[in-house]
Design an enzyme around this catalytic site. Sequence first.
Site, PDB file in Angstrom:
ATOM      1  N   TYR A 147      53.674  88.430  33.225  1.00  0.00           N
ATOM      2  CA  TYR A 147      54.397  88.484  31.474  1.00  0.00           C
ATOM      3  C   TYR A 147      53.762  88.152  30.569  1.00  0.00           C
ATOM      4  O   TYR A 147      54.840  88.702  29.323  1.00  0.00           O
ATOM      5  CB  TYR A 147      55.414  87.016  31.447  1.00  0.00           C
ATOM      6  CG  TYR A 147      56.351  86.583  31.191  1.00  0.00           C
ATOM      7  CD1 TYR A 147      57.909  87.743  31.137  1.00  0.00           C
ATOM      8  CD2 TYR A 147      56.316  85.810  30.522  1.00  0.00           C
ATOM      9  CE1 TYR A 147      58.984  87.443  30.759  1.00  0.00           C
ATOM     10  CE2 TYR A 147      58.446  85.354  29.720  1.00  0.00           C
ATOM     11  CZ  TYR A 147      59.244  86.319  29.673  1.00  0.00           C
ATOM     12  OH  TYR A 147      60.040  86.409  28.743  1.00  0.00           O
ATOM     13  N   GLU A 149      50.980  88.798  28.473  1.00  0.00           N
ATOM     14  CA  GLU A 149      50.460  89.951  28.310  1.00  0.00           C
ATOM     15  C   GLU A 149      51.241  90.141  27.186  1.00  0.00           C
ATOM     16  O   GLU A 149      50.800  91.271  26.989  1.00  0.00           O
ATOM     17  CB  GLU A 149      49.090  90.157  28.780  1.00  0.00           C
ATOM     18  CG  GLU A 149      48.463  88.960  28.916  1.00  0.00           C
ATOM     19  CD  GLU A 149      47.631  88.782  27.192  1.00  0.00           C
ATOM     20  OE1 GLU A 149      47.639  89.178  27.085  1.00  0.00           O
ATOM     21  OE2 GLU A 149      47.167  87.588  26.788  1.00  0.00           O
ATOM     22  N   ARG A 188      64.323  78.761  37.677  1.00  0.00           N
ATOM     23  CA  ARG A 188      63.782  77.716  36.589  1.00  0.00           C
ATOM     24  C   ARG A 188      64.400  76.785  36.183  1.00  0.00           C
ATOM     25  O   ARG A 188      65.368  76.558  37.752  1.00  0.00           O
ATOM     26  CB  ARG A 188      64.260  79.111  35.743  1.00  0.00           C
ATOM     27  CG  ARG A 188      63.480  79.890  34.876  1.00  0.00           C
ATOM     28  CD  ARG A 188      64.122  80.396  33.964  1.00  0.00           C
ATOM     29  NE  ARG A 188      64.651  81.326  34.445  1.00  0.00           N
ATOM     30  CZ  ARG A 188      65.436  82.545  32.415  1.00  0.00           C
ATOM     31  NH1 ARG A 188      64.684  82.373  31.530  1.00  0.00           N
ATOM     32  NH2 ARG A 188      65.840  83.448  32.993  1.00  0.00           N
ATOM     33  N   GLY A 207      54.658  68.334  39.033  1.00  0.00           N
ATOM     34  CA  GLY A 207      54.207  67.537  38.642  1.00  0.00           C
ATOM     35  C   GLY A 207      54.695  66.188  38.282  1.00  0.00           C
ATOM     36  O   GLY A 207      55.428  65.773  39.066  1.00  0.00           O
ATOM     37  N   PRO A 274      52.850  75.495  30.740  1.00  0.00           N
ATOM     38  CA  PRO A 274      52.580  74.789  29.669  1.00  0.00           C
ATOM     39  C   PRO A 274      52.822  72.957  29.416  1.00  0.00           C
ATOM     40  O   PRO A 274      54.057  72.927  30.146  1.00  0.00           O
ATOM     41  CB  PRO A 274      53.571  75.586  28.944  1.00  0.00           C
ATOM     42  CG  PRO A 274      53.726  77.163  29.652  1.00  0.00           C
ATOM     43  CD  PRO A 274      53.539  76.493  31.383  1.00  0.00           C
TER      44      PRO A 274
HETATM   45  N1  UDP Z   1      59.910  72.677  37.061  1.00  0.00           N
HETATM   46  C1  UDP Z   1      60.493  71.403  37.670  1.00  0.00           C
HETATM   47  N2  UDP Z   1      60.912  71.814  38.760  1.00  0.00           N
HETATM   48  C2  UDP Z   1      61.583  73.043  39.241  1.00  0.00           C
HETATM   49  C3  UDP Z   1      61.794  74.253  38.389  1.00  0.00           C
HETATM   50  C4  UDP Z   1      60.828  74.305  37.031  1.00  0.00           C
HETATM   51  O1  UDP Z   1      59.939  70.538  37.001  1.00  0.00           O
HETATM   52  O2  UDP Z   1      62.855  73.361  40.355  1.00  0.00           O
HETATM   53  C5  UDP Z   1      59.473  72.658  35.388  1.00  0.00           C
HETATM   54  C6  UDP Z   1      58.082  73.853  35.800  1.00  0.00           C
HETATM   55  O3  UDP Z   1      57.178  73.089  35.863  1.00  0.00           O
HETATM   56  C7  UDP Z   1      58.171  73.852  34.315  1.00  0.00           C
HETATM   57  C8  UDP Z   1      59.582  73.591  33.347  1.00  0.00           C
HETATM   58  O4  UDP Z   1      59.956  72.415  34.729  1.00  0.00           O
HETATM   59  O5  UDP Z   1      57.925  72.408  33.454  1.00  0.00           O
HETATM   60  C9  UDP Z   1      60.433  74.441  32.841  1.00  0.00           C
HETATM   61  O6  UDP Z   1      60.313  75.566  34.171  1.00  0.00           O
HETATM   62  P1  UDP Z   1      61.021  77.000  33.681  1.00  0.00           P
HETATM   63  O7  UDP Z   1      60.989  77.294  34.827  1.00  0.00           O
HETATM   64  O8  UDP Z   1      62.415  76.511  34.017  1.00  0.00           O
HETATM   65  O9  UDP Z   1      60.237  77.894  32.510  1.00  0.00           O
HETATM   66  P2  UDP Z   1      59.103  77.511  32.004  1.00  0.00           P
HETATM   67  O10 UDP Z   1      59.679  76.848  31.378  1.00  0.00           O
HETATM   68  O11 UDP Z   1      57.809  76.747  32.654  1.00  0.00           O
HETATM   69  O12 UDP Z   1      58.797  79.466  31.307  1.00  0.00           O
END
Ligand code: UDP
Length: 315
Positions: A147, A149, A188, A207, A274
């Site tokens: 995505y 790149e 998401r 995390g 990130p």
């Molecule tokens: N995330 C989370 N639990 C979920 C889905 C996502 O904690 O069930 C975290 C994910 O690790 C990231 C943030 O929420 O740190 C946003 O993730 P998302 O997939 O919405 O989009 P990103 O901003 O990473 O493109």
Amino acid sequence: MKKTSVVTGAAGFLGSHLVDLLLARGHKVIGIDNFVTGSVDNIAHLGGNPDFKFIQQDVTEFIFLKEPVHYVWHFASPASPVDYLELPIQTLKVGSLGTHKALGLAKDKNARFLLASTSEIYGDPLVHPQTEEYWGNVNTIGPRGCYDEAKRFAEAVTMAYNREHHVATRIVRIFNTYGPRMRINDGRVVPSFISQALKNKPVTVFGAGTQTRSFCYVSDLIEGIHRLMMSDYELPMNIGNPAELTMLQFAAEIIRATGSKSKIVHKPLPQDDPKQRKPDITKAKKILKWSPKVRLAEGLTDTIAYFRTKVASRS
Ligand code: UDP
């Protein structure tokens, strides 16, 4: 005479909101989508609208249109980490070949072109908040590389068409956005947390939950993007809401806003997630006189109401 806009990804979350805004502002709109991640539900309300025409097509294929076109808005792409992990080659193709075809259409029609780029081009950013001058920190071969790149290539080919073919181009770097019409299972954080909370199921924080994001309500974002297209500014511009919070804070906010009994559970952090993200929107404020208006609590009310209907229809 009405202006004609072509929107690729018209059946997606952002594409469909953009189509609504353009129709409301007096454009004729030709929407293109192949429904890989978009949904017919997002454009069903436009059936019978004489100013809206829909073409089901993969935009990596040649785009042929007979009529004059004034604006091309290139929004087609899988955009959630779960989607682009499942569709890495389609993601690379739509960002590269699809952007090339959409630029070719703009060149042929002498139309203005806008690329939906992303904060992902900054990767796991070492500069915070992210300004447009920051070049980013991307793992080219990691799971998000397809995505990141693809969008970096898309920006490069857009600037090449600008310099070489003098196409009037705009590049918006979109930060995390939320609102009605997000796909409930796109993985998401917004649809995941809200649907889990509405079902009183554990809310899955990846995390430790110390990673940050900054969420912009969709109506604010689309307004900013429309202003960018209508401006003279040709370099990339961040559009997003700088209100930053950790994923733990966000989970607590969703539990509060839904009145849920859910508890927070921790799951493994995906690779290359990130650690921080927040747009510097100095340029958008100055050049477009734009800043986000909708506060999180307000935007979440509408978004939760939307997901309530989706959760109910699934159970
Ligand atoms: N995330 C989370 N639990 C979920 C889905 C996502 O904690 O069930 C975290 C994910 O690790 C990231 C943030 O929420 O740190 C946003 O993730 P998302 O997939 O919405 O989009 P990103 O901003 O990473 O493109």
